[in-house]
Design an enzyme around this catalytic site. Structure first.
Site, PDB file in Angstrom:
ATOM      1  N   PHE A  13       0.771  -1.175   0.087  1.00 52.02           N
ATOM      2  CA  PHE A  13       0.025  -0.078   0.161  1.00 52.02           C
ATOM      3  C   PHE A  13       0.791   1.473  -0.013  1.00 52.02           C
ATOM      4  O   PHE A  13       0.296   2.495  -0.126  1.00 52.02           O
ATOM      5  CB  PHE A  13      -0.968   0.038   1.114  1.00 52.02           C
ATOM      6  CG  PHE A  13      -2.056  -0.969   1.286  1.00 52.02           C
ATOM      7  CD1 PHE A  13      -2.282  -1.976   0.156  1.00 52.02           C
ATOM      8  CD2 PHE A  13      -3.019  -0.971   2.156  1.00 52.02           C
ATOM      9  CE1 PHE A  13      -3.303  -2.720   0.119  1.00 52.02           C
ATOM     10  CE2 PHE A  13      -4.184  -1.843   2.281  1.00 52.02           C
ATOM     11  CZ  PHE A  13      -4.251  -2.783   1.139  1.00 52.02           C
ATOM     12  N   LYS A  14       2.067   0.959   0.373  1.00 49.88           N
ATOM     13  CA  LYS A  14       3.080   2.184   0.434  1.00 49.88           C
ATOM     14  C   LYS A  14       2.307   3.440   1.186  1.00 49.88           C
ATOM     15  O   LYS A  14       1.551   3.122   2.193  1.00 49.88           O
ATOM     16  CB  LYS A  14       3.721   2.676  -1.071  1.00 49.88           C
ATOM     17  CG  LYS A  14       4.078   1.496  -1.667  1.00 49.88           C
ATOM     18  CD  LYS A  14       5.162   2.096  -2.927  1.00 49.88           C
ATOM     19  CE  LYS A  14       5.941   0.742  -3.747  1.00 49.88           C
ATOM     20  NZ  LYS A  14       6.685   1.321  -4.715  1.00 49.88           N
ATOM     21  N   HIS A  96      13.060  -2.745   1.609  1.00 47.65           N
ATOM     22  CA  HIS A  96      12.487  -2.079   0.262  1.00 47.65           C
ATOM     23  C   HIS A  96      13.350  -1.058  -0.324  1.00 47.65           C
ATOM     24  O   HIS A  96      13.830  -0.248   0.207  1.00 47.65           O
ATOM     25  CB  HIS A  96      10.913  -1.707   0.632  1.00 47.65           C
ATOM     26  CG  HIS A  96      10.289  -1.372  -0.508  1.00 47.65           C
ATOM     27  ND1 HIS A  96      10.458  -0.083  -1.251  1.00 47.65           N
ATOM     28  CD2 HIS A  96       9.294  -2.246  -1.452  1.00 47.65           C
ATOM     29  CE1 HIS A  96       9.401  -0.344  -2.341  1.00 47.65           C
ATOM     30  NE2 HIS A  96       8.879  -1.510  -2.421  1.00 47.65           N
ATOM     31  N   GLU A 144      13.144  -6.307  -6.935  1.00 44.97           N
ATOM     32  CA  GLU A 144      12.602  -5.300  -7.554  1.00 44.97           C
ATOM     33  C   GLU A 144      13.530  -4.370  -8.276  1.00 44.97           C
ATOM     34  O   GLU A 144      14.096  -3.453  -7.425  1.00 44.97           O
ATOM     35  CB  GLU A 144      11.798  -4.550  -6.593  1.00 44.97           C
ATOM     36  CG  GLU A 144      10.406  -5.081  -6.022  1.00 44.97           C
ATOM     37  CD  GLU A 144       9.644  -4.345  -5.179  1.00 44.97           C
ATOM     38  OE1 GLU A 144       8.449  -4.758  -5.510  1.00 44.97           O
ATOM     39  OE2 GLU A 144       9.974  -3.472  -4.567  1.00 44.97           O
ATOM     40  N   GLY A 179       6.612  -2.338 -11.572  1.00 41.48           N
ATOM     41  CA  GLY A 179       6.281  -1.941 -12.835  1.00 41.48           C
ATOM     42  C   GLY A 179       4.978  -3.114 -13.332  1.00 41.48           C
ATOM     43  O   GLY A 179       4.444  -2.830 -14.549  1.00 41.48           O
ATOM     44  N   ALA A 200       2.397  -2.513  -6.301  1.00 34.98           N
ATOM     45  CA  ALA A 200       1.532  -1.296  -5.674  1.00 34.98           C
ATOM     46  C   ALA A 200       0.900  -0.600  -6.624  1.00 34.98           C
ATOM     47  O   ALA A 200      -0.409  -0.696  -6.395  1.00 34.98           O
ATOM     48  CB  ALA A 200       2.831  -0.401  -5.192  1.00 34.98           C
TER      49      ALA A 200
HETATM   50  O1  G3P Z   1       6.826  -3.059  -3.301  1.00 34.77           O
HETATM   51  C1  G3P Z   1       6.260  -2.976  -4.697  1.00 34.77           C
HETATM   52  C2  G3P Z   1       6.884  -1.959  -5.525  1.00 34.77           C
HETATM   53  O2  G3P Z   1       8.103  -1.224  -4.996  1.00 34.77           O
HETATM   54  C3  G3P Z   1       6.437  -1.910  -6.851  1.00 34.77           C
HETATM   55  O3  G3P Z   1       5.694  -0.756  -7.077  1.00 34.77           O
HETATM   56  O4  G3P Z   1       4.258   0.499  -8.180  1.00 34.77           O
HETATM   57  O5  G3P Z   1       5.996  -0.584  -9.555  1.00 34.77           O
HETATM   58  O6  G3P Z   1       4.022  -1.846  -8.482  1.00 34.77           O
HETATM   59  P1  G3P Z   1       4.759  -0.439  -8.167  1.00 34.77           P
END
Ligand code: G3P
Length: 227
Positions: A13-14, A96, A144, A179, A200
Site C-alpha cells: 500500500f506504500k 524495500h 525489484e 512495474g 503497488a
Molecule cells: O513493493 C512494490 C513496489 O515497489 C512496486 O511498485 O508501483 O511498481 O508496482 P509498483
C-alpha cells in the site's frame, strides 16, 4: 491469519492516499473478498498505523513495510516485530528500495524475525544482492529493479532473465515486483518460476481496483492449478 501460501500476490500500500486509513481497510477487505471468491492467495502491506485495524478485519496475511531489530525497553521510535505481531501483522517487508537498510541490519533483522516466527519478505535490487540475502534464509526474497518501480514497464517484460536466474540460483521462494500492471506481467513472472508478485501502483492507482484484482487473481488461479 491464513498461512502464507504460494503463488501469492502481495499489494504494497506504500503511502498512497488511496490505501491509507479507512481506504486501506476497504482495499484490504477487497483483497480478502476477491481472494476468497477465486480461491487465491492475496496479502497486503499497509502502513504501520493501519495494521491493527486491518488485521482485525481480514484473515489474509498482513505485512508491515519494515521493522527494527531493536530492544524491548528503552528504544524510542523503534517498531519491534513482537509489537507488529501483537497488532496482527504476520510478517514484514524489509530493505524495500524506498526503505533500504544496511546488510548487517538485514542479518540482525532476519535472525530476530526467525526467533519470533515472523515472515520476512526481504527485498533486493538485483540478482547479486538477492543471492546474498537468500543465504540468510528469509521466508522469501523479493527482487525489484528500482528503475522500474512505479513505472509502466514490468520486471517481467524488461528483465525476464533476472527472474529466471534468481529462481535457478536461489533456494528460498522468489517474489518479483516493479512495474507490474497487467495480468500478462503476473503470468510471465509465475511462468518463469516466481512464487509470487509484489505490486503497488497497479492496484493502488487503479480506477477500478476490484476489476484489476480479479484479473490478477485469475492468473494466480491458473498457476495454482498447474502447481
Ligand atoms: O513493493 C512494490 C513496489 O515497489 C512496486 O511498485 O508501483 O511498481 O508496482 P509498483
Amino acid at each position: 491469519m491464513d498461512q502464507v501460501k504460494y503463488p501469492i500476490f502481495v499489494t504494497n500500500f506504500k503511502t498512497y492516499e488511496s490505501a491509507t486509513g479507512v481506504k486501506a481497510l476497504e482495499l484490504a477487505r477487497l483483497h480478502q473478498k476477491v481472494g476468497d471468491e477465486l480461491g487465491v492467495h492475496f496479502a497486503v502491506a499497509p502502513q504501520v498505523t493501519d495494521i491493527w485495524m486491518i488485521a482485525s478485519q481480514v484473515t489474509i496475511p498482513v505485512f508491515a513495510h519494515h521493522f527494527d531489530a531493536a530492544c524491548a525497553g528503552a528504544c524510542t521510535g523503534s517498531v519491534l516485530p513482537e509489537s507488529l505481531a501483537q497488532a496482527g501483522a504476520d510478517g514484514s517487508l524489509l530493505n524495500h528500495a524506498e526503505k533500504r537498510i544496511p546488510f548487517p541490519t538485514i542479518i540482525e533483522s532476519v535472525t530476530r524475525a526467525g526467533q519470533v516466527g515472523f515472515y520476512t519478505l526481504v527485498c533486493a535490487q538485483d540478482l547479486e544482492e538477492a543471492k546474498q540475502i537468500a543465504k540468510l534464509k528469509p521466508s522469501a526474497v523479493a527482487i525489484e529493479p528500482p528503475e522500474l518501480i512505479g513505472g509502466d514497464v514490468s520486471v517481467s517484460k524488461a528483465n525476464p532473465d533476472i527472474i529466471k536466474d534468481a529462481v535457478a540460483q536461489i533456494d528460498v521462494p522468489v517474489i518479483v515486483g516493479a512495474g507490474i500492471k497487467t495480468p500478462e506481467d503476473v503470468d510471465i513472472a509465475l511462468q518463469l518460476g516466481a512464487k509470487g508478485v509484489l505490486v503497488a501502483s497497479g492496484v493502488t492507482r487503479a480506477e477500478d481496483p476490484e476489476k484489476v484484482l480479479r484479473a490478477f487473481g485469475e492468473v494466480l488461479k491458473k498457476h495454482q492449478k498447474a502447481e
